[in-house]
Write a protein that holds these residues in place. Sequence first.
Motif, mmCIF file in Angstrom:
data_model
loop_
_atom_site.group_PDB
_atom_site.id
_atom_site.type_symbol
_atom_site.label_atom_id
_atom_site.label_comp_id
_atom_site.label_asym_id
_atom_site.label_seq_id
_atom_site.Cartn_x
_atom_site.Cartn_y
_atom_site.Cartn_z
ATOM 1 N N ASP A 53 -28.576 29.303 35.129
ATOM 2 C CA ASP A 53 -28.329 28.078 35.550
ATOM 3 C C ASP A 53 -27.448 28.078 36.825
ATOM 4 N N THR A 54 -27.732 28.917 37.669
ATOM 5 C CA THR A 54 -26.831 29.088 39.145
ATOM 6 C C THR A 54 -27.677 29.337 40.166
ATOM 7 N N THR A 55 -27.466 28.834 41.434
ATOM 8 C CA THR A 55 -27.929 28.987 42.493
ATOM 9 C C THR A 55 -27.101 29.729 43.621
ATOM 10 N N ILE A 56 -27.735 30.640 44.351
ATOM 11 C CA ILE A 56 -26.504 30.955 45.339
ATOM 12 C C ILE A 56 -27.319 31.053 46.919
ATOM 13 N N TRP A 57 -26.589 30.942 47.841
ATOM 14 C CA TRP A 57 -27.130 30.993 49.355
ATOM 15 C C TRP A 57 -26.627 32.210 49.556
ATOM 16 N N ASP B 118 -30.101 34.383 61.769
ATOM 17 C CA ASP B 118 -30.351 35.218 60.713
ATOM 18 C C ASP B 118 -31.050 34.378 59.462
ATOM 19 N N GLU B 119 -31.658 35.091 58.691
ATOM 20 C CA GLU B 119 -32.658 34.564 57.524
ATOM 21 C C GLU B 119 -31.545 34.109 56.500
ATOM 22 N N ILE B 120 -31.731 33.199 55.739
ATOM 23 C CA ILE B 120 -30.789 32.734 54.575
ATOM 24 C C ILE B 120 -31.662 32.858 53.264
ATOM 25 N N VAL B 121 -31.225 33.478 52.201
ATOM 26 C CA VAL B 121 -32.070 33.787 51.024
ATOM 27 C C VAL B 121 -31.388 32.774 50.132
ATOM 28 N N VAL B 122 -32.280 32.026 49.244
ATOM 29 C CA VAL B 122 -31.577 31.294 48.044
ATOM 30 C C VAL B 122 -32.397 31.839 47.013
ATOM 31 N N LEU B 123 -31.357 31.899 45.846
ATOM 32 C CA LEU B 123 -31.876 32.297 44.648
ATOM 33 C C LEU B 123 -31.392 31.267 43.598
ATOM 34 N N ALA B 124 -32.195 30.676 42.714
ATOM 35 C CA ALA B 124 -31.790 29.895 41.747
ATOM 36 C C ALA B 124 -32.311 30.471 40.435
ATOM 37 N N ASN B 125 -31.531 30.726 39.347
ATOM 38 C CA ASN B 125 -31.643 31.345 38.323
ATOM 39 C C ASN B 125 -31.748 30.241 37.150
ATOM 40 N N THR B 126 -33.338 29.892 36.703
ATOM 41 C CA THR B 126 -33.216 28.996 35.806
ATOM 42 C C THR B 126 -33.321 29.333 34.169
ATOM 43 N N GLY B 127 -33.169 30.482 34.318
ATOM 44 C CA GLY B 127 -33.243 31.353 32.612
ATOM 45 C C GLY B 127 -32.359 31.203 32.060
#
Length: 565
Positions: free
Chosen positions: A557-561, A521-530
């Motif tokens: 300032d949070t990253t999620i997988w 399955d694909e994994i999506v990563v989101l990193a909010n630098t704002g």
Amino acid sequence: MPTPAPASPWWRDAVIYQVYPRSWADADGDGIGDLPGITSRLEHLVDLGVDAVWLSPFYVSPQHDAGYDVTDFRAVDPLFGSLDDADALVARAHELSLRVVVDVVPNHTSSEHRWFQQALVDGLGSAAAARYVVRPGRGGAGEEPPNNWLSNFGGGAWSPWPGETNGETHQHWYLHLFDTTQPDLDWTNPEVHDELDAVLRFWLDRGVDGFRIDVAHGMVKAGGLPDADLSLDPNVDPTGDLPMWDQPGVHAIYRRWRRLVEEYGPSDPRWADDGDRLLCAEAWVQPAEALARYVRPDELHQSFNFAFLMTPWIAADLRDVVDRTLQAAEAVGAPQTWVLSNHDVVRHASRLGYPQVSGEAPPTGIGPGDPQPDAALGLRRARAATALMLALPGSAYLYQGEELGLPEATLIPDDARQDPTWERSGHTRRGRDGCRVPVPWAADGPSLGFGPSGTPWLPQPPEYADLAPDRQRGDERSTLELYRRLLRLRRELGLGRRRLEWVDHESPDVLALRLLADDRDEIVVLANTGPGPVPLPVDVRVLVSSATIDDGTLPSDTTIWVRRP
């Protein structure tokens, strides 16, 4: 015959943990970490979930540059223990399924090395002196250095020849791109090649699993040793423009070393299927295409991605550096190697606590009189940056204590500093002591569990007590437990061997990417630098988050997988 290359060598997605020996654990109570201390704490690395441990130098040295001034490459400094202790460390690590990588320092020796001491006695024109970069000075009597090169630690890179002159009246000088006690070897001399070959074989025969190569972009200097353009910063500008760095001749050395290590099979029969011994370059080289030349198929296996380390916490900048470096590595069939902290830079838990500006170099040292970082902001960003890094394809390196969220020690009294940069720069550059402070292991007790002495070689900040493992273990909000979750999931999901695809996001402050594998399955990563939260995607399951999520948004300032159903 060389060992056949495995289909899936371990180093392509390994997570390797750097131990700075004098600051990891002190077994004998002298205030300085040692090899038995490291061995006693290896279970921490197993619990953390890394694949290998890299040890900074523990060789015999007068310690003018914390062991990077080597007197004997084949012996352990009594400060750290003995060869028996080194063998015991390697054996115990292998029992725990940890590989061991050690430093090799090929650009220079200590001025107390037997070779340099012999050169001083035999004098100018001797075979012993020819092992080092010794040249006549400029001016009528040689009173000026041979060129305008500067030391990385501050001041000039040349010192007058202090040995026998054998009747030569023209002043000669020896090169030291670092401290005066670290004379540069002359890699045009075959004896130098043969000696370093022998050093590599010595440690390979003792079972080490590879080498991190100090100053890997040095060693070879431009022919004629021309003046340098002093307006160039070697950490920012392409180092091919500087005659002491990134010269084409270094690549012949690494092709020779690659052939040498390929003569050796895996250090342990359990690793027969995923084996090479590793060669990793510390090469401060730009642009990405120049760095990729170090990891061509017949050269080194890895080279640190310092461009990523130097990039501010800004989404567009991060996407650009990840894109460029992945493309450059892919062009030569190599994995990318990610890193955020090490023993030479301000820890990223503090570095990211300053305003983030595109194109602005991070601080090189922080002292009591300097602007101080925002500790809470720095740690929050550091956790997010690490979650991003550990999701990226390739290998990653961690620096001791970052899994505890250790900040830089920014209030070390100037009279306690030991990095030669402080003195050689005329007290204008604080140096690297702040990232080298001994690690805390327990909130109470002498030196926070570092060792039985209450006086470690550098003072520990009081805030280190609450960051000790015994305070963090089992606390799901702690940085230690976050690292353990990230490393466990990275391994379970095979993230280091996936393909990266960018995902456009409505917010320019969010870095979004997919990690793909043919059968997963694909994994999506989101990193909010704002500065503010953004909506979370719908119909996804959050696997791990660098900060608490409780209202359907991705905080600043949070990253999620996440995994899509």
